[in-house]
Design a protein around this motif. Structure first.
Motif, short mmCIF file in Angstrom:
data_model
loop_
_atom_site.label_atom_id
_atom_site.label_comp_id
_atom_site.label_asym_id
_atom_site.label_seq_id
_atom_site.Cartn_x
_atom_site.Cartn_y
_atom_site.Cartn_z
N THR A 1 0.79 -1.03 -0.15
CA THR A 1 -0.07 -0.68 -0.34
C THR A 1 0.68 1.42 0.12
OG1 THR A 1 0.07 -0.17 2.37
CG2 THR A 1 -1.96 -1.24 1.00
N ILE A 2 0.83 2.42 -0.73
CA ILE A 2 1.31 3.91 -0.72
C ILE A 2 0.41 4.21 -0.22
CG2 ILE A 2 2.03 5.44 -1.94
CD1 ILE A 2 2.54 2.69 -4.57
N SER A 3 0.49 5.01 0.60
CA SER A 3 -0.03 6.29 1.75
C SER A 3 0.49 7.31 1.31
CB SER A 3 0.56 6.72 2.74
OG SER A 3 1.44 6.67 3.34
N ALA A 4 -1.33 8.28 0.40
CA ALA A 4 -1.57 9.57 0.29
C ALA A 4 0.03 10.10 0.14
CB ALA A 4 -2.52 10.00 0.28
N GLY A 5 -0.18 10.21 1.81
CA GLY A 5 0.62 11.61 2.72
C GLY A 5 2.46 10.82 2.48
N SER A 6 2.27 9.62 2.32
CA SER A 6 3.36 9.23 1.60
C SER A 6 4.83 10.04 -0.28
CB SER A 6 4.22 7.88 1.81
OG SER A 6 5.40 7.17 1.36
N LEU A 7 3.94 10.17 -0.58
CA LEU A 7 3.69 9.22 -2.21
C LEU A 7 3.21 11.79 -3.09
CD1 LEU A 7 3.73 8.76 -4.83
CD2 LEU A 7 0.88 9.09 -5.09
N ARG A 8 2.84 11.83 -1.87
CA ARG A 8 2.72 13.43 -1.97
C ARG A 8 4.45 13.75 -1.63
NH1 ARG A 8 -1.32 14.72 1.77
NH2 ARG A 8 -3.00 13.83 0.04
N SER A 9 4.98 13.84 0.16
CA SER A 9 6.28 14.28 0.20
C SER A 9 6.93 13.60 -0.51
CB SER A 9 6.58 13.45 1.43
OG SER A 9 7.27 13.16 2.05
N ASN A 10 6.84 12.60 -1.42
CA ASN A 10 8.40 12.07 -2.95
C ASN A 10 8.23 12.95 -3.56
OD1 ASN A 10 10.47 9.55 -1.49
ND2 ASN A 10 8.38 9.73 -1.14
N PHE A 11 6.55 13.25 -4.08
CA PHE A 11 6.08 14.12 -5.14
C PHE A 11 6.91 15.45 -4.95
CE2 PHE A 11 3.93 17.66 -7.27
CZ PHE A 11 3.33 16.81 -8.20
N TYR A 12 7.39 16.35 -4.04
CA TYR A 12 7.88 17.84 -3.57
C TYR A 12 9.29 17.34 -3.23
CZ TYR A 12 2.86 18.70 -4.38
OH TYR A 12 1.67 20.11 -4.97
N LYS A 13 9.51 16.45 -2.74
CA LYS A 13 11.17 16.37 -2.82
C LYS A 13 11.96 16.07 -3.89
CE LYS A 13 11.76 13.09 1.06
NZ LYS A 13 12.42 11.92 1.79
N ASP A 14 12.91 16.82 -2.77
CA ASP A 14 14.15 17.12 -4.30
C ASP A 14 14.97 15.74 -4.30
OD1 ASP A 14 12.85 18.78 -6.08
OD2 ASP A 14 13.66 20.55 -4.71
N ASP A 15 15.39 14.61 -4.78
CA ASP A 15 16.56 13.85 -3.90
C ASP A 15 17.21 13.62 -5.58
OD1 ASP A 15 17.41 11.80 -3.94
OD2 ASP A 15 16.46 11.26 -2.05
N ALA A 16 18.36 13.94 -5.05
CA ALA A 16 19.23 13.59 -6.29
C ALA A 16 19.35 12.35 -7.27
CB ALA A 16 20.73 14.34 -6.17
N ALA A 17 19.50 11.60 -5.74
CA ALA A 17 19.94 9.69 -6.50
C ALA A 17 18.50 9.47 -7.22
CB ALA A 17 20.25 9.18 -5.13
N VAL A 18 17.68 9.99 -6.30
CA VAL A 18 16.12 9.26 -6.95
C VAL A 18 15.98 9.88 -8.12
CG1 VAL A 18 13.40 9.37 -6.90
CG2 VAL A 18 14.81 9.15 -4.65
#
Length: 403
Positions: free
Chosen positions: A369-386
């Motif tokens: 399962t993917i939580s909406a909050g987790s997906l939202r956090s990664n949507f706005y996060k700038d992560d060079a490795a990702v």
């Protein structure tokens, strides 16, 4: 019920006939009339105090006892109010009387105090048989008004200095204002209403003493009103309007339903004080709130279904448990969705709804399962490795398409 069991006929005749006739012909009572009447009133009172228990024993059945006590309670209140007309307010709440000064005022007060003693006896000895909807006598109302006018006004001022919502303060303290104005508006205050207001005043005072700066006092007051069953129409409208405003500001149906279901759970699990209620003719506050929340939840669900009316319920039901399994990690999925949105390949204006959709209908090999909050956090996060990992995936896709 036999007539001899009714014990207030002496006082009724004395107040409505004897005193009325005597006071009409004499400026002040003569000494013989004064002495005889005061002695007779006190003797009648003592006789009644002794005979109540005997009559109740003879009656036996609970319903007969309840009728007998409540009938005498109501008549005592009526007689007390009839006597209070002849007394200044100060004498109505004062228990001192002079038997040496032969005046109508002192005679009226002897009668008033004797009736008060009889009523107090019933209230103390037979509390479970009292009629809680009976109007309180004038003396009770005057004492309550004096207390509420002083104590509650200070309490209201203290609340207004806090961050408590102003409209809520106004609604909570309105019944106390109504009580203070009761004699001018013709409002009748019952035993039950007076006891409720006393308890609510005490609880509000305790709440203000125990709360600290970090606590949301508005929510604490709401919890207290639910516990006390403050089923005021004004408070119900305030509560529902507040929730409606909160729900309207939430962007998705899912979030609206999540909030409403939480409030439904909170109201359902709340503990209410047993046998306590503000308006006895209205439904309990807890029932009102739960009914409104159930209707609102149904409305939001039907509204959501209408928005997708191109699909039948059976078609929608087919996909309710379906999820697209991807090889992306949650951070990679958030990053690639952002890439597609930022470059205009996904045209939905509401990013939150897009992310909610992916969190609900997509899953990964590492996470069921993917939580909406987790997906939202990664949507706005700038992560060079990702970002690098996503570029490599896309590069591999381009290369494979040219083979």
């Amino acid at each position: 019920m036999q007539y001899q069991h009714y014990q207030l006929s002496y006082f009724e005749k004395l107040i409505r006939v004897d005193l009325k006739n005597a006071s009409a012909t004499q400026k002040e009572p003569d000494s013989k009339f004064f002495a005889f009447t005061t002695t007779d009133v006190i003797n009648q009172k003592e006789s009644m105090l002794q005979s109540f228990g005997r009559y109740l024993y003879d009656l036996g059945k609970k319903k007969q006892i309840e009728w007998y006590i409540s009938m005498h309670q109501q008549q005592l209140v009526l007689l007390l109010d009839q006597m209070a007309i002849y007394l200044p307010e100060a004498d109505v709440i004062d228990s001192e009387v002079s038997l040496t000064d032969i005046t109508w005022l002192n005679l009226y007060k002897v009668i008033y105090l004797s009736l008060s003693e009889l009523l107090s006896f019933l209230e103390c000895q037979f509390v479970r048989y009292l009629d809680i909807d009976c109007k309180v006598p004038s003396s009770y109302l005057l004492r309550a008004k004096n207390k509420f006018f002083n104590d509650v006004e200070r309490l209201k001022d203290d609340f207004e200095e806090t961050a408590t919502e102003k409209r809520l303060i106004s609604i909570v303290f309105q019944p106390f204002t109504d009580l203070v104005k009761a004699d001018r508006t013709g409002l009748l205050i019952s035993y039950q209403q007076l006891y409720f207001l006393k308890e609510m005043g005490d609880k509000l005072s305790e709440l203000l003493e125990d709360v600290d700066d970090e606590v949301d006092l508005t929510e604490k007051v709401k919890d207290l009103l639910l516990y006390l069953n403050f089923n005021s129409i004004e408070y119900f409208h305030y509560w529902t309007e507040t929730i409606n405003a909160e729900i309207d500001n939430l962007p998705t149906i899912r979030e609206k339903l999540d909030r409403l279901i939480f409030l439904q759970k909170k109201a359902s699990q709340a503990i209410a004080k047993p046998g306590f209620i503000f308006k006895r003719l209205y439904a309990p506050l807890q029932s009102q709130l739960l009914s409104w929340l159930a209707d609102e939840i149904t409305y939001q669900k039907e509204k959501s279904a209408l928005a997708h009316s191109s699909h039948t319920p059976d078609e929608l039901g087919r996909w309710k448990d379906f999820k697209v399994l991807t090889g992306f990690s949650v951070p990679q999925l958030g990053n690639i969705i952002r890439l597609l949105v930022d470059n205009g390949l996904y045209l939905n204006k509401n990013k939150t709804e897009v992310l909610d959709f992916f969190s609900h209908f997509f899953t990964t090999v590492k996470q069921d399962t993917i939580s909406a909050g987790s997906l939202r956090s990664n949507f706005y996060k700038d992560d060079a490795a990702v970002s690098k990992a996503v570029r490599n995936i896309l590069t591999d896709l381009i290369k494979s398409s040219h083979k």
